[in-house]
Design a protein around this motif. Sequence first.
Motif, PDB file in Angstrom:
ATOM      1  N   LYS B 114     110.623  17.739  96.583  1.00 26.89           N
ATOM      2  CA  LYS B 114     110.312  16.938  95.406  1.00 26.89           C
ATOM      3  C   LYS B 114     109.669  15.606  95.796  1.00 26.89           C
ATOM      4  O   LYS B 114     108.824  15.076  95.070  1.00 26.89           O
ATOM      5  N   ILE B 115     110.044  15.105  96.948  1.00 30.66           N
ATOM      6  CA  ILE B 115     109.536  13.789  97.344  1.00 30.66           C
ATOM      7  C   ILE B 115     108.039  13.840  97.669  1.00 30.66           C
ATOM      8  O   ILE B 115     107.339  12.837  97.564  1.00 30.66           O
ATOM      9  N   GLN B 116     107.526  15.032  97.990  1.00 32.84           N
ATOM     10  CA  GLN B 116     106.079  15.170  98.159  1.00 32.84           C
ATOM     11  C   GLN B 116     105.371  14.900  96.833  1.00 32.84           C
ATOM     12  O   GLN B 116     104.313  14.273  96.785  1.00 32.84           O
ATOM     13  N   GLU B 118     106.583  13.016  94.490  1.00 30.80           N
ATOM     14  CA  GLU B 118     106.707  11.580  94.224  1.00 30.80           C
ATOM     15  C   GLU B 118     105.714  10.782  95.055  1.00 30.80           C
ATOM     16  O   GLU B 118     105.159   9.783  94.596  1.00 30.80           O
ATOM     17  N   SER B 119     105.499  11.251  96.270  1.00 34.81           N
ATOM     18  CA  SER B 119     104.537  10.586  97.131  1.00 34.81           C
ATOM     19  C   SER B 119     103.142  10.631  96.485  1.00 34.81           C
ATOM     20  O   SER B 119     102.419   9.635  96.467  1.00 34.81           O
ATOM     21  N   ALA B 120     102.793  11.785  95.929  1.00 34.93           N
ATOM     22  CA  ALA B 120     101.501  11.917  95.254  1.00 34.93           C
ATOM     23  C   ALA B 120     101.456  11.055  93.997  1.00 34.93           C
ATOM     24  O   ALA B 120     100.474  10.361  93.742  1.00 34.93           O
ATOM     25  N   GLN B 121     102.550  11.074  93.230  1.00 33.57           N
ATOM     26  CA  GLN B 121     102.578  10.284  92.000  1.00 33.57           C
ATOM     27  C   GLN B 121     102.488   8.795  92.301  1.00 33.57           C
ATOM     28  O   GLN B 121     101.852   8.042  91.563  1.00 33.57           O
ATOM     29  N   SER B 122     103.132   8.389  93.396  1.00 37.84           N
ATOM     30  CA  SER B 122     103.110   6.958  93.706  1.00 37.84           C
ATOM     31  C   SER B 122     101.701   6.513  94.078  1.00 37.84           C
ATOM     32  O   SER B 122     101.404   5.324  94.086  1.00 37.84           O
ATOM     33  N   LEU B 123     100.825   7.453  94.396  1.00 37.59           N
ATOM     34  CA  LEU B 123      99.425   7.116  94.657  1.00 37.59           C
ATOM     35  C   LEU B 123      98.596   7.164  93.370  1.00 37.59           C
ATOM     36  O   LEU B 123      97.377   7.082  93.408  1.00 37.59           O
ATOM     37  N   GLY B 124      99.270   7.358  92.245  1.00 41.42           N
ATOM     38  CA  GLY B 124      98.566   7.322  90.962  1.00 41.42           C
ATOM     39  C   GLY B 124      98.057   8.683  90.500  1.00 41.42           C
ATOM     40  O   GLY B 124      97.339   8.775  89.511  1.00 41.42           O
ATOM     41  N   MET B 125      98.412   9.742  91.223  1.00 38.37           N
ATOM     42  CA  MET B 125      97.932  11.064  90.790  1.00 38.37           C
ATOM     43  C   MET B 125      98.687  11.513  89.552  1.00 38.37           C
ATOM     44  O   MET B 125      99.893  11.295  89.435  1.00 38.37           O
ATOM     45  N   ASN B 126      97.968  12.174  88.648  1.00 41.62           N
ATOM     46  CA  ASN B 126      98.639  12.715  87.472  1.00 41.62           C
ATOM     47  C   ASN B 126      99.237  14.086  87.815  1.00 41.62           C
ATOM     48  O   ASN B 126      99.130  14.554  88.947  1.00 41.62           O
ATOM     49  N   GLN B 129      96.677  16.673  89.138  1.00 44.84           N
ATOM     50  CA  GLN B 129      96.185  16.387  90.492  1.00 44.84           C
ATOM     51  C   GLN B 129      97.264  16.625  91.540  1.00 44.84           C
ATOM     52  O   GLN B 129      97.001  17.162  92.620  1.00 44.84           O
ATOM     53  N   VAL B 134      98.376  18.738  96.081  1.00 46.17           N
ATOM     54  CA  VAL B 134      99.517  18.498  96.964  1.00 46.17           C
ATOM     55  C   VAL B 134     100.522  19.654  96.956  1.00 46.17           C
ATOM     56  O   VAL B 134     100.872  20.182  98.006  1.00 46.17           O
TER      57      VAL B 134
END
Lengths: 271, 219
Positions: B114-116, B118-126, B129, B134
């Motif tokens: 799940k943290i992958q 979150e890592s993508a979301q924290s970069l602003g990905m919707n 994306q 990812v």
Amino acid sequence: MAGPLLQDVPGQDIACGQALLTMEHVTKRFEESLILDDISLTIQKGEVIVLVGSSGCGKSTMLRCINALEPIQGGIIRLGEEQIDPKSRGLTSIRQKIGMVFQSYELFPHMTVLDNILLAPMKVQKRKKADITEEAVILLERVGLKEKAGCFPRQLSGGQKQRVAIVRALCMHPELMLFDEVTAALDPEMVREVLDVILALAAQGRTMLIVTHEMQFARAVADRVLFLDKGKIIENAPPEEFFENPKTERAKQFLNTFSFETVKGKDKQGK
Amino acid sequence: MSLEFITKYLPLYEKAAWLTVRIGFAGVVLSIVIGLLCAAIQYYRIPVLSGLTAVYIELSRNTPLLVQLFFLYYGLPKIGVRTDAQVCGMAGLAFLGGSYMAEAFRSGLEAVEKIQMESAQSLGMNRYQTMRYVILPQAFSISVPAFVANVIFLLKETSVFSAISLMDLMFTAKDLIGLYYKMTESLFLLVVFYLIILLPVSILGAALERRVRYAGFGA
Ligand SMILES: Nc1ncnc2c1ncn2[C@@H]1O[C@H](COP(=O)(O)OP(=O)(O)O)[C@@H](O)[C@H]1O
Ligand SMILES: [Mg+2]
């Protein structure tokens, strides 16, 4: 390493004395347990805040709330004028302004170092690949990893992965950087290389909120140290004050866990 | 072994092999579609649908293909649905394969931490994306070994088609044995043709596995 990093990086106008992040009466619960209890906090532009506290006290949760990875049950969090809310439509645009670095790096394992860095600027910010590549290579060079651009994360050491993760976040030109125990998973000899990068960013005037257990580093980098205990920030002071004269008993106890008494025979009393 | 017999009936086997390949291929493709749908429904825990999907998966995995085929072939006409054997074969294979593919894809999706995300979301990905760039690539590479095993398993399962009088390889071999008692030659041809079909799939599958081996692991 600190030297070259001092050069300017896009996305950063140094203007202190202006609130960047505001938390007002923020409450966070997991089921019945209260993790953040009515927390209010302001981080000014250009400030470096270190957040400390014993394990499990809610430091990661606080960072995750700021990045809207966790919903909050009360209060309000703002970046500049914008409210940070997991349900808001503008969430992705706010998240672009907040860079987050995780303890476990969380690079994308199926992509090269360069692709890891390029992905979000290209897909999210729709910037030109050539421009970002140029910037990425400059930043990688500054953290000593230019020749690793084509490598996959599995080919890097922990310290190298973490430096890539920092570069990846920086390439989004964030206004605020969040670091969650970014050296906690590293072998001791790699801690320094990562902390040096963060120190250089601090010297650049970046706004950062750092969770760490490296007390010497905290002391060197922080403008203010916050101590989180039982859901409340019970110390909020410049590092000299926090480390020399903590006001609360809890903070004293906490700091004591980091110091050692000499126990060698010749130094022992009464021998 | 009579070479004469073998050359004489080679064309018959060839025809049967094409039938096996055609129905097998269609069944596998349909399985993939059903599998993706079911995996998505379960991954997003879509209400009602995910319950139905779970029932389907248990039903499909815990009954033999032969029984499923009989249901389609003899059962459907009873309720007024006319079906020909080829359509039944494809549908049966898809019914069986859908659940196996669903499990392969779902376990791949769930293996991505799940943290992958979150890592993508924290970069602003919707959400799109994050999924597209990812989660799915990692999930896919994790699913590949199970996926390849499923394809081979399904192609082998086509050998029960003869039971609903589809003139596939198995049917042809049984037929020739019954007619001419040429056991050795008939079985020899049967094995050779199955190998011709399955070996390339195996080799392709192994190559695919090698290509994606590292992608999902060793972050
Ligand atoms: N998703 C979750 N569900 C329930 N409890 C959680 C969850 N995440 C964290 N917690 C709990 O919240 C508390 C604070 O966790 P965390 O913020 O990770 O602490 P820290 O980072 O300070 O070590 C811990 O007691 C932890 O068990
Ligand atoms: Mg933590």
